[in-house]
Write a protein that holds these residues in place. Structure first.
Motif, PDB file in Angstrom:
ATOM      1  N   ASP A  49      32.904  53.220  38.712  1.00  0.00           N
ATOM      2  CA  ASP A  49      33.591  53.039  37.157  1.00  0.00           C
ATOM      3  C   ASP A  49      33.835  51.639  37.179  1.00  0.00           C
ATOM      4  O   ASP A  49      33.517  50.968  36.064  1.00  0.00           O
ATOM      5  N   ALA A  50      34.318  51.007  38.097  1.00  0.00           N
ATOM      6  CA  ALA A  50      34.745  49.457  37.864  1.00  0.00           C
ATOM      7  C   ALA A  50      33.645  48.669  37.651  1.00  0.00           C
ATOM      8  O   ALA A  50      33.515  47.679  36.911  1.00  0.00           O
ATOM      9  N   VAL A  51      32.547  49.147  38.636  1.00  0.00           N
ATOM     10  CA  VAL A  51      31.366  48.304  38.680  1.00  0.00           C
ATOM     11  C   VAL A  51      30.762  47.876  37.082  1.00  0.00           C
ATOM     12  O   VAL A  51      30.313  47.164  36.815  1.00  0.00           O
ATOM     13  N   LYS A  52      30.547  49.213  36.526  1.00  0.00           N
ATOM     14  CA  LYS A  52      29.955  49.389  35.466  1.00  0.00           C
ATOM     15  C   LYS A  52      30.914  48.638  34.442  1.00  0.00           C
ATOM     16  O   LYS A  52      30.359  48.100  33.392  1.00  0.00           O
ATOM     17  N   THR A  53      31.997  48.930  34.559  1.00  0.00           N
ATOM     18  CA  THR A  53      32.966  48.202  33.454  1.00  0.00           C
ATOM     19  C   THR A  53      32.849  46.758  33.312  1.00  0.00           C
ATOM     20  O   THR A  53      32.886  46.094  32.211  1.00  0.00           O
ATOM     21  N   VAL A  54      33.143  46.162  34.776  1.00  0.00           N
ATOM     22  CA  VAL A  54      33.007  44.899  34.986  1.00  0.00           C
ATOM     23  C   VAL A  54      31.698  44.105  34.376  1.00  0.00           C
ATOM     24  O   VAL A  54      31.706  43.019  33.861  1.00  0.00           O
ATOM     25  N   THR A  55      30.618  44.802  35.020  1.00  0.00           N
ATOM     26  CA  THR A  55      29.279  44.099  34.508  1.00  0.00           C
ATOM     27  C   THR A  55      29.174  44.198  33.029  1.00  0.00           C
ATOM     28  O   THR A  55      28.576  43.128  32.630  1.00  0.00           O
ATOM     29  N   GLN A  56      29.693  45.320  32.151  1.00  0.00           N
ATOM     30  CA  GLN A  56      29.314  45.248  30.899  1.00  0.00           C
ATOM     31  C   GLN A  56      30.408  44.222  30.181  1.00  0.00           C
ATOM     32  O   GLN A  56      30.013  43.452  29.197  1.00  0.00           O
ATOM     33  N   GLU A  57      31.636  43.990  30.792  1.00  0.00           N
ATOM     34  CA  GLU A  57      32.385  43.035  30.248  1.00  0.00           C
ATOM     35  C   GLU A  57      31.588  41.501  30.509  1.00  0.00           C
ATOM     36  O   GLU A  57      31.732  40.661  29.553  1.00  0.00           O
ATOM     37  N   LEU A  58      31.093  41.215  31.489  1.00  0.00           N
ATOM     38  CA  LEU A  58      30.269  39.981  31.846  1.00  0.00           C
ATOM     39  C   LEU A  58      29.212  39.938  30.775  1.00  0.00           C
ATOM     40  O   LEU A  58      28.994  38.865  30.234  1.00  0.00           O
ATOM     41  N   ILE A  59      28.660  41.027  30.646  1.00  0.00           N
ATOM     42  CA  ILE A  59      27.245  41.109  29.710  1.00  0.00           C
ATOM     43  C   ILE A  59      27.963  40.595  28.175  1.00  0.00           C
ATOM     44  O   ILE A  59      27.250  39.779  27.693  1.00  0.00           O
ATOM     45  N   ASP A  60      29.008  41.254  27.941  1.00  0.00           N
ATOM     46  CA  ASP A  60      29.414  41.193  26.222  1.00  0.00           C
ATOM     47  C   ASP A  60      30.069  39.741  26.391  1.00  0.00           C
ATOM     48  O   ASP A  60      29.925  38.958  25.273  1.00  0.00           O
ATOM     49  N   ALA A  61      30.442  38.972  27.538  1.00  0.00           N
ATOM     50  CA  ALA A  61      30.842  37.596  27.460  1.00  0.00           C
ATOM     51  C   ALA A  61      29.738  36.664  27.632  1.00  0.00           C
ATOM     52  O   ALA A  61      29.842  35.405  27.271  1.00  0.00           O
TER      53      ALA A  61
END
Length: 212
Positions: free
Chosen positions: A17-29
């Protein structure tokens, strides 16, 4: 802790879950997808590698980390596919005929793919002629042969001989790996290298392609 470090730590801890969340945050950034792979997802495997080599981690734990990394790749997949033409090269992989083991192969596939390579996975119990056909079709830079049984090690020689007979041997580098293998055997059958583990295989593929 930077977002890259957070992502690396999540991979190391096998926290999907953390991998998916942080990956998406980086994409969004607005971070470049390959930077997320290199500095974040692969950063996690860089924590794993020395621990695995030192015997502090074992294959089931490494597989969990690799699967967590795979969750990040799933999030990135649409963006990575947009830039697929810039892939570093193609790696063809399969478990040889008579052998039905795939854990090691799957780990290699995940790790090499995460390094920005196009990976063609032929699966398990792959006959020599299928390797030959796939080389003609996909034109890989590197071919990986996997075996876990001592009884199927000799099949690797059959595959290499078939590639030679098809006139394709000079076009590809061949790496072999699996529990019963050893460097002298790889040399004896005419392989270009022996991979003691999946992480070493990923490193060797990168070195081979970088020299081309």
């Amino acid at each position: 802790m930077s977002d890259f470090n957070k992502l690396a730590q999540a991979v190391f801890e096998g926290d999907f879950d953390a991998v998916k969340t942080v990956t998406q945050e980086l994409i969004d950034a607005g971070v470049e997808p390959m930077q997320i792979v290199d500095k974040g997802l692969l950063g996690g495997m860089e924590i794993v590698a020395p621990k695995f080599k030192a015997g502090e981690m074992f294959i089931p734990e490494v597989m969990l980390c690799a699967k967590a990394l795979g969750e990040g790749l799933k999030v990135l997949k649409p963006l990575l596919e947009e830039g697929a033409s810039s892939a570093k090269g193609t790696f063809l992989m399969g478990t040889v005929k008579g052998d039905l083991h795939d854990i090691g192969k799957n780990l290699v596939v995940m790790l090499v793919e995460s390094g920005g390579f196009n990976v063609v996975d032929l699966g398990i119990d792959v006959p020599a002629e299928k390797f030959v056909e796939a080389i003609k079709e996909h034109k890989p830079a590197v071919v990986g042969l996997c075996a876990l049984l001592t009884t199927t090690m000799t099949e690797m020689q059959v595959v290499i001989d078939s590639i030679k007979e098809a006139g394709l041997r000079d076009n590809v580098k061949i790496l072999v790996g699996g529990a019963p293998l050893y460097p002298e055997f790889a040399e004896k059958i005419g392989a270009d290298g022996y991979c003691p583990d999946a992480i070493a295989c990923k490193e060797m593929v990168a070195e081979i392609v970088a020299k081309k």
